[in-house]
Scaffold this motif. Structure first.
Motif, PDB file in Angstrom:
ATOM      1  N   PRO A 160      -6.089  -1.354  -7.619  1.00 19.59           N
ATOM      2  CA  PRO A 160      -6.084   0.094  -7.383  1.00 19.59           C
ATOM      3  C   PRO A 160      -6.726   0.440  -6.039  1.00 19.59           C
ATOM      4  O   PRO A 160      -7.774  -0.085  -5.685  1.00 19.59           O
ATOM      5  CB  PRO A 160      -6.914   0.643  -8.548  1.00 19.59           C
ATOM      6  N   ILE A 161      -6.053   1.301  -5.295  1.00 17.19           N
ATOM      7  CA  ILE A 161      -6.567   1.814  -4.022  1.00 17.19           C
ATOM      8  C   ILE A 161      -6.717   3.323  -4.196  1.00 17.19           C
ATOM      9  O   ILE A 161      -5.725   4.036  -4.353  1.00 17.19           O
ATOM     10  CB  ILE A 161      -5.603   1.517  -2.852  1.00 17.19           C
ATOM     11  N   GLU A 162      -7.957   3.808  -4.195  1.00  9.64           N
ATOM     12  CA  GLU A 162      -8.231   5.229  -4.418  1.00  9.64           C
ATOM     13  C   GLU A 162      -8.361   5.948  -3.078  1.00  9.64           C
ATOM     14  O   GLU A 162      -9.383   5.857  -2.412  1.00  9.64           O
ATOM     15  CB  GLU A 162      -9.497   5.393  -5.248  1.00  9.64           C
ATOM     16  N   LEU A 163      -7.309   6.644  -2.713  1.00  8.74           N
ATOM     17  CA  LEU A 163      -7.294   7.433  -1.482  1.00  8.74           C
ATOM     18  C   LEU A 163      -7.813   8.826  -1.793  1.00  8.74           C
ATOM     19  O   LEU A 163      -7.912   9.217  -2.965  1.00  8.74           O
ATOM     20  CB  LEU A 163      -5.874   7.473  -0.924  1.00  8.74           C
ATOM     21  N   PRO A 164      -8.129   9.623  -0.790  1.00  9.62           N
ATOM     22  CA  PRO A 164      -8.683  10.957  -1.055  1.00  9.62           C
ATOM     23  C   PRO A 164      -7.777  11.863  -1.896  1.00  9.62           C
ATOM     24  O   PRO A 164      -8.271  12.690  -2.663  1.00  9.62           O
ATOM     25  CB  PRO A 164      -8.867  11.556   0.343  1.00  9.62           C
ATOM     26  N   HIS A 165      -6.454  11.707  -1.785  1.00 10.43           N
ATOM     27  CA  HIS A 165      -5.536  12.617  -2.460  1.00 10.43           C
ATOM     28  C   HIS A 165      -4.682  11.950  -3.532  1.00 10.43           C
ATOM     29  O   HIS A 165      -3.908  12.619  -4.213  1.00 10.43           O
ATOM     30  CB  HIS A 165      -4.617  13.286  -1.431  1.00 10.43           C
ATOM     31  N   CYS A 166      -4.769  10.631  -3.654  1.00  9.24           N
ATOM     32  CA  CYS A 166      -3.939   9.917  -4.621  1.00  9.24           C
ATOM     33  C   CYS A 166      -4.486   8.506  -4.830  1.00  9.24           C
ATOM     34  O   CYS A 166      -5.360   8.055  -4.095  1.00  9.24           O
ATOM     35  CB  CYS A 166      -2.483   9.864  -4.152  1.00  9.24           C
ATOM     36  N   THR A 167      -3.954   7.834  -5.828  1.00  8.05           N
ATOM     37  CA  THR A 167      -4.324   6.446  -6.104  1.00  8.05           C
ATOM     38  C   THR A 167      -3.067   5.598  -6.092  1.00  8.05           C
ATOM     39  O   THR A 167      -2.033   5.991  -6.630  1.00  8.05           O
ATOM     40  CB  THR A 167      -5.029   6.325  -7.471  1.00  8.05           C
ATOM     41  N   ILE A 168      -3.165   4.428  -5.460  1.00  8.91           N
ATOM     42  CA  ILE A 168      -2.048   3.492  -5.387  1.00  8.91           C
ATOM     43  C   ILE A 168      -2.393   2.282  -6.247  1.00  8.91           C
ATOM     44  O   ILE A 168      -3.511   1.762  -6.183  1.00  8.91           O
ATOM     45  CB  ILE A 168      -1.821   3.028  -3.923  1.00  8.91           C
ATOM     46  N   GLU A 169      -1.442   1.844  -7.044  1.00  3.07           N
ATOM     47  CA  GLU A 169      -1.582   0.607  -7.812  1.00  3.07           C
ATOM     48  C   GLU A 169      -0.783  -0.459  -7.069  1.00  3.07           C
ATOM     49  O   GLU A 169       0.430  -0.549  -7.220  1.00  3.07           O
ATOM     50  CB  GLU A 169      -1.069   0.796  -9.247  1.00  3.07           C
ATOM     51  N   LEU A 170      -1.455  -1.232  -6.251  1.00  2.06           N
ATOM     52  CA  LEU A 170      -0.805  -2.232  -5.415  1.00  2.06           C
ATOM     53  C   LEU A 170      -0.543  -3.503  -6.226  1.00  2.06           C
ATOM     54  O   LEU A 170      -1.467  -4.112  -6.759  1.00  2.06           O
ATOM     55  CB  LEU A 170      -1.704  -2.540  -4.215  1.00  2.06           C
ATOM     56  N   ASP A 171       0.720  -3.905  -6.329  1.00  2.00           N
ATOM     57  CA  ASP A 171       1.127  -5.102  -7.072  1.00  2.00           C
ATOM     58  C   ASP A 171       1.077  -6.296  -6.113  1.00  2.00           C
ATOM     59  O   ASP A 171       2.015  -6.550  -5.359  1.00  2.00           O
ATOM     60  CB  ASP A 171       2.532  -4.913  -7.644  1.00  2.00           C
TER      61      ASP A 171
END
Length: 184
Positions: A160-171
């Motif tokens: 998981p990458i928690e950005l200021p406006h969203c979160t990305i689930e990097l596979d």
């Protein structure tokens, strides 16, 4: 004569006139040759594609590929992949991206793990990702209280990458070059 008198110090204005692929780190030119190999290109392309898909519905964040980032009047770096969570001023990136990812090769390992690690930390880059295609491994660092803390090593897991406006689930399993398996 002192040694410092023999060392030239260049600016971003001079850098913009150079031919070829260079970075400028605290006034010192760094050649970016030879060009990245196939595993490097494969990994950075797959990372960019995942980030691009993940950010398709986020109006605040943008993923960019091999663009110059001007940190100071004497420092310009061209990371493999960045994410910015702000609207750039003009056509250049002149402030710290939220995330920088570097694909590490044998010729850049020291620069990526030490020089750029310190530079990105000092400039306030929230996430620093180091990708090692030959090892099918990614190290993730997050800036906390002005210092990078290791989030972990990832191989085929989701990160998981928690950005200021969203979160990305990097596979991470989708990042690495696929090698044919032995068929017996």
């Amino acid at each position: 004569m002192s040694n410092t008198a023999l060392i030239e110090h260049y600016s971003v204005d001079v850098y913009r006139q150079w031919e070829g692929d260079w970075e400028l780190i605290r006034g010192m030119p760094v050649a970016m040759a030879p060009s990245p190999g196939i595993a490097h290109q494969h990994t950075s392309g797959r990372l960019f594609a995942q980030f691009d898909r993940a950010l398709a519905n986020c109006s605040q964040c943008t993923v960019l590929y091999e663009i110059d980032v001007e940190f100071a009047a004497d420092t310009v770096i061209r990371p493999d992949v960045i994410i910015i969570c702000f609207n750039p001023e003009g056509d250049r990136i002149v402030r710290a991206p939220t995330l920088i990812a570097e694909v590490v090769s044998p010729s850049t390992v020291r620069r990526d793990e030490q020089t750029k690690f310190q530079l990105y930390r000092d400039e306030g880059v929230s996430y620093y990702l180091l990708l090692y295609p030959q090892l099918a491994k990614m190290k993730v660092y997050r800036l906390i209280d002005g210092d990078y803390r290791k989030v972990g090593d990832f191989h085929r897991e989701t990160c998981p990458i928690e950005l200021p406006h969203c979160t990305i689930e990097l596979d991470c399993g989708q990042l690495w070059p696929h090698r044919p398996t032995d068929a017996n």
